[in-house]
Each structure stands twice: as C-alpha cells, then as structure tokens.
Scaffold this motif. Structure first.
Motif: not given
Length: 195
Positions: A155-161, A48-55, A62-65
C-alpha cells in the motif's frame, strides 16, 4: 544622363517588384504556445503514510485507498491461507499431543493404535509428529505476519508510485532536419523532456 537615370529607375522597379513578390511567397507563421495544465493530481507527501496506516488498521484498506481494488482479494487470500495452515497444523499437533499424553498415562486406546492396543505409531513417532506440526505452526504464523507486513508495504509503495509523473512530455523520436542554407538533410534522434 537621362538614359542612365531611366535605366536605374527600371532596375529599381524590377528589383522592388521582385522583392515584393518574394515577400508574398514567404509566409511567416507564429504560433502561440500555451502551457497546458498537468493532467495529474499534485504531489501529496502524506498519501503513502496514510495508505500504510489504513492497511495496518484493516488489511486491504490501503489498497482501496489507492484505488487498487483488485488487490484486496489477493491480500485476504494470502492472510487466509496463513491462518488456514496454522489452524490445520494446530489440529494435527493436538492429535499427536493427545495420543502422546494417553500413552504416558498407560492407555493403549489412542487413535494411533489398532483394535488390539498395539501402537501403529511409536511413542517416539508421536514426539516427532508433535515437533513437526509445532514447527509448521510457527512457520504459518511467520508467513501470516509476513503477508500482513507485505500488505502494508504494498500500500505504501503503490501510493508513492501512483504520484510518479509518467507523461508524454518525455519522449524519444527520430527526426529529419532539412538545412536550408546548405540544402542537405540531417538525421538524428531527439530526446524531449519538459519540466
């Protein structure tokens, strides 16, 4: 005595034959239960942190990640709409501002005056127009920043879910249980879950 022994022997043979006959009709099945490997990836706490950082670095990355490529056009449309309305409101603000400056300089040939130099929009109207478009510019900036933040949060929430285990191990099924001792059927619901 001999007849008694022969009767007991006959009863024993009949009883033993009956016992072996019943044992043949009873089939005992043994199944070996093998634990299946989960079909999902193990939990990655930094995803989740990685996706948020990318976004945060590049909107939509982050959505692509996360593999949600269909969200990228939505992110850019939302950010583009905010930028478009900011630029449009800034252009309108500049029109009213330039006309107001020319009126203060004593000129009557601004775009809000007719051919004879009579004002179509009053000087007070020019001030109100500037305030209106200045307020809309500020709202456009807030909307754009909000969409940028929403992109990061998504991006963060989607990575969590995406790491949440939604499997068939959790199920609710109706059951029918036949009691062999009493000969009655039992009805009910079972909630099955495996850890």
């Amino acid at each position: 005595m001999k007849s008694r022994t022969s009767i007991l022997l006959v009863i024993f043979i009949l009883f033993a034959g009956q016992l072996f006959a019943q044992q043949d009709s009873i089939s005992v099945t043994t199944e070996r239960i093998i634990a299946e490997e989960p079909d999902y990836d193990p939990y990655d706490p930094l995803s989740p942190a990685r996706a948020a950082f990318y976004s945060a670095v590049l909107p939509g990355l982050g959505q692509a990640y996360n593999g949600k490529y269909w969200k990228i056009p939505i992110v850019y449309a939302a950010l583009g709409a905010g930028v478009y309305f900011y630029l449009d409101n800034d252009k309108q603000y500049d029109r009213y501002r330039d006309a107001y400056k020319s009126r203060l300089a004593g000129k009557t040939t601004d775009e809000f005056s007719d051919e004879n130099g009579r004002p179509i929009v009053s000087t007070n109207g020019l001030i109100q127009g500037q305030k209106f478009y200045q307020r809309n510019k500020e709202i456009s900036i807030l909307v754009t920043v909000g969409m940028y933040a929403l992109n990061i949060i998504d991006a963060n929430v989607d990575a969590h879910l995406s790491q949440f285990n939604v499997s068939e191990d959790l199920s609710l099924k109706p059951t029918l249980d036949f009691d062999r001792h009493s000969g009655q059927a039992g009805y009910g619901l079972t909630l099955n879950f495996n850890f």
